[in-house]
Design a protein around this motif. Structure first.
Motif, short mmCIF file in Angstrom:
data_model
loop_
_atom_site.label_atom_id
_atom_site.label_comp_id
_atom_site.label_asym_id
_atom_site.label_seq_id
_atom_site.Cartn_x
_atom_site.Cartn_y
_atom_site.Cartn_z
N CYS A 1 16.27 -5.49 4.21
CA CYS A 1 14.81 -5.63 4.18
C CYS A 1 14.43 -6.70 3.16
O CYS A 1 14.91 -6.70 2.03
CB CYS A 1 14.16 -4.29 3.81
N MET B 1 17.66 -0.72 1.33
CA MET B 1 17.21 -0.68 2.72
C MET B 1 18.03 -1.70 3.50
O MET B 1 17.66 -2.87 3.65
CB MET B 1 15.71 -0.98 2.82
N HIS C 1 14.22 -0.50 -2.28
CA HIS C 1 14.16 -1.63 -1.34
C HIS C 1 15.51 -2.31 -1.19
O HIS C 1 15.92 -2.66 -0.07
CB HIS C 1 13.09 -2.60 -1.85
N TRP D 1 11.08 -7.76 2.47
CA TRP D 1 9.78 -7.61 1.78
C TRP D 1 9.88 -6.39 0.87
O TRP D 1 10.14 -5.28 1.33
CB TRP D 1 8.64 -7.43 2.79
N PHE D 2 9.62 -6.58 -0.39
CA PHE D 2 9.83 -5.51 -1.37
C PHE D 2 8.89 -4.34 -1.07
O PHE D 2 7.68 -4.44 -1.17
CB PHE D 2 9.61 -6.03 -2.79
N CYS D 3 9.50 -3.18 -0.71
CA CYS D 3 8.70 -2.11 -0.14
C CYS D 3 8.80 -0.79 -0.89
O CYS D 3 8.02 0.13 -0.64
CB CYS D 3 9.14 -1.88 1.31
N HIS E 1 7.69 -4.21 5.69
CA HIS E 1 9.14 -4.37 5.63
C HIS E 1 9.52 -5.71 6.22
O HIS E 1 8.71 -6.37 6.87
CB HIS E 1 9.84 -3.26 6.43
CU1 CUA Z 1 11.66 -2.16 3.41
CU2 CUA Z 1 11.92 -3.53 1.56
#
Ligand code: CUA
Ligand code: RUQ
Ligand code: CA
Length: 639
Positions: A619, A630, A627, A621-623, A584
């Motif tokens: 967030c 987030m 995402h 960072w693609f999670c 993340h």
């Molecule tokens: Cu956590 Cu994107």
């Protein structure tokens, strides 16, 4: 093959100095550099011939989708300040490790954890990396650390290879411009050897420009690799450029191109020979143990004087005259030779390590008695690397070539025997600096791949405006003949690189919760009574606000919090995901705050909430499929 051609070149240089590139004498070297490298040697390639060769090579380097490379490459990022991880032979860039730079994606230089590593030098936003090297045990890579220099701000950094993060940084005291850097190979990397390039006055208090004064000098710097503290320093005559260490643990050797202690170009080229300086490490250790040392300025690290006195050598050093403004120095993997590249001389100088004991015990009449060969190789030799089969490969900057030569044959030629030690010259594109063969600086040198870092790419890639990429080329050296198999454009400026077998590097898949990298953050949270893995809490402490939250795809543990304008806000996030690759991020909009939080990692960042209003955080960072959702909000109330 090209033996005859090579021989002719060498003969031509030896004889008249006129050959097909004869117009480029030594004095033209600097001209060539300034003119952007007009000296392209015989590098007349056609698109057709290149394409044919490339097709053949393609099969060799093809790493199919889903397959893994055979080797890790660690590239210096030059004045970009980072280290890059490459896969070999695909030459794919795997990751970047920010070190001396500021990195928006990971938050290096922004997070509290990275600022602790950077220490006082966090005020610098730039660096200039040259020489990445991997720690060794018994002359083989042990997978623990990578060390890298910063010429710009006189630092040395260490990267932990298990997490691929910089965990220690040291500013070397009382010197300017850490350039050459190598590691003790045997019995293990206890010491990092780091050359300071520039001569400065001591004290450097603004009272003089004078370099000839006896209080103007530079130092050879030895760092304790585990503690990342200064072990000792050695004052030298002249300056220092590159360095390497032997396979006994006893000697390190550095090139010096400014024996003149000159302040300008003409002055630095005045002497026909400068030096390779050899350091006797056990003697220096013994002197320090016996309390025979001084200190310089405010620094506490022990310093010994390795300069000549009244023409007599110190017990710690020997100065071996070598031609002319030498640059690279590279230990052969059999431990027998230090080979120094002549730069302004078309030669390399072969120094036999077996003769160094006699040199230090004054059994040799002349320090040149340790020289067992001085082959003529071509114009502008800079660095040498080895295949473990007795061949050396030297970059020829001006000729834009790699010359492959036989070390033992070059030694025989030095005794007057007629041997053609030059095996092949291969054009590279263009103006190579460092080259590096797989595992060449260890006992495991396996002669598979040779990376050549070319300073100019010119016409090799699509035009990118006035600023060109560099060209990192891959050469297959597993057979009798060198074969160029890949061109790799690279952003400024990979000075040097190392290759390790992939089984020699073992990384963690997710963080350990007790990792030292964020231990201080964990300890600070404990003072607030926070259990980071579960607690989500905002603590108001006067003008300081500490926000603790978890992250688990795709939600933060805290969705909104309120602070007062002017508050200093520290956000500490613990990623409780245990799934590999689910990283993340945290970005507070319009506050310059951004950081990475990988699985099981804790990261923290501090900023001033100086703008009243509602501010989203998200967030980065693609999670997860959600995402984008987030997110959270910070409300800053007017002061
Ligand atoms: Cu956590 Cu994107
Ligand atoms: S030095 S191009 Cu910075 Cu390694 Cu030779
Ligand atoms: Ca010189």
């Amino acid at each position: 093959m090209s033996d005859d051609k090579s021989k002719n070149d060498a003969d031509a240089v030896k004889g008249t100095g006129l050959n097909r590139r004869g117009f480029l004498g030594v004095s033209a070297l600097t001209g060539a550099v300034l003119a952007g490298g007009t000296a392209l040697g015989s590098a007349v390639f056609t698109r057709e011939s290149w394409a044919a060769a490339a097709k053949d090579a393609q099969s060799k380097i093809h790493v199919a989708p889903g397959e893994l490379d055979q080797y890790y490459g660690f590239w210096s990022g030059g004045h970009q300040g980072e280290v890059r991880i490459m896969g070999i032979p695909s030459m794919r860039e795997l990751l970047r490790i920010p070190v001396f730079n500021v990195d928006s994606a990971t938050g290096w230089g922004l997070t509290n954890e990275s600022k602790r590593v950077l220490g006082d030098s966090a005020r610098f936003k730039n660096g200039d990396c040259h020489h990445p090297h991997l720690s060794m045990t018994d002359g083989k890579y042990d997978g623990k650390y990578l060390f890298i220099n910063d010429k710009a701000n006189s630092r040395v950094a260490r990267i932990r290879l298990d997490i691929m993060k910089c965990d220690k940084m040291l500013t070397v005291p009382n010197v300017q411009a850490i350039h050459g850097l190598r590691l003790q190979k045997v019995p293990h990397t206890k010491y990092v050897y780091a050359n300071a390039e520039f001569i400065i006055p001591h004290p450097n208090d603004g009272s003089t420009f004078d370099l000839q004064d006896k209080n103007s000098y530079t130092m050879f710097n030895v760092i304790d690799a585990e503690k990342m503290e200064m072990a000792f320093q050695v004052i030298v005559d002249g300056n220092l450029d590159n360095t390497d260490a032997d396979y006994t643990g006893k000697y390190a050797a550095s090139t010096c191109y400014n024996s003149e202690k000159a302040t300008d170009l003409a002055g630095m080229m005045r002497n026909e020979r400068d030096w390779v300086v050899v350091f006797n490490i056990p003697r220096i250790e013994a002197a320090i143990k016996a309390g025979k040392f001084i200190t310089v300025g405010e620094a506490k690290s022990p310093v010994v004087d390795g300069r000549k006195k009244d023409g007599k050598d110190s017990e710690f050093t020997r100065y071996i005259p070598v031609p002319k403004n030498p640059h690279g120095i590279n230990m052969s993997p059999d431990g027998k030779y230090f080979i120094a590249a002549g730069k302004l001389s078309p030669t390399c100088t072969i120094i036999a390590t077996a003769k160094l004991d006699d040199l230090f015990n004054d059994k040799l009449k002349d320090p040149r008695d340790v020289v067992v060969g001085e082959p003529e190789l071509g114009l502008g030799p800079l660095h040498t690397t080895y295949d473990g089969r007795g061949n050396a490969y030297t970059t020829l900057f001006i000729d834009s070539q790699i010359v492959k030569w036989d070390i033992e044959e070059a030694i025989r030629a030095y005794t007057g025997e007629k041997v053609n030690y030059i095996k092949q010259k291969l054009d590279v594109q263009y103006q190579p600096g460092h080259n590096h063969a797989s595992l060449t600086e260890t006992r495991d040198a396996d002669g598979q791949w040779l990376v050549v870092l070319c300073k100019f790419s010119k016409d090799r890639f699509l035009p990118t405006g006035p600023l060109h990429p560099e060209n990192d080329q891959l050469i297959d050296i597993s057979g009798d003949e060198m074969k160029l198999v890949h061109d790799g454009p690279a952003f400024a400026e990979p000075h040097d690189c190392v290759l390790a077998r992939r089984d020699q590097i073992r990384t963690k898949k997710i963080w350990d919760r007790d990792d030292a990298f964020f231990a201080e953050t964990v300890a600070l949270a404990a003072k607030d009574g926070i259990k980071l893995e579960s607690d989500n809490k905002v603590i108001h402490d006067g003008k300081k606000v500490r926000v603790y939250m978890t992250s688990m795809a795709p939600v933060y543990g805290i969705n909104e919090f309120t602070v007062k304008q002017g508050d200093e806000v520290t956000v500490t996030i613990t990623n409780i995901d245990k799934v590999e690759d689910v990283t993340h991020g945290f970005v507070m909009t319009n506050h310059g705050a951004s950081m990475e939080i990988s699985p099981q990692q804790t990261s923290s960042i501090t900023f001033i909430a100086d703008q009243p209003g509602l501010h989203w955080y998200y967030c980065s960072w693609f999670c997860h499929a959600l995402h984008m959702e987030m997110v959270g909000r910070m409300l800053v109330e007017k002061a």
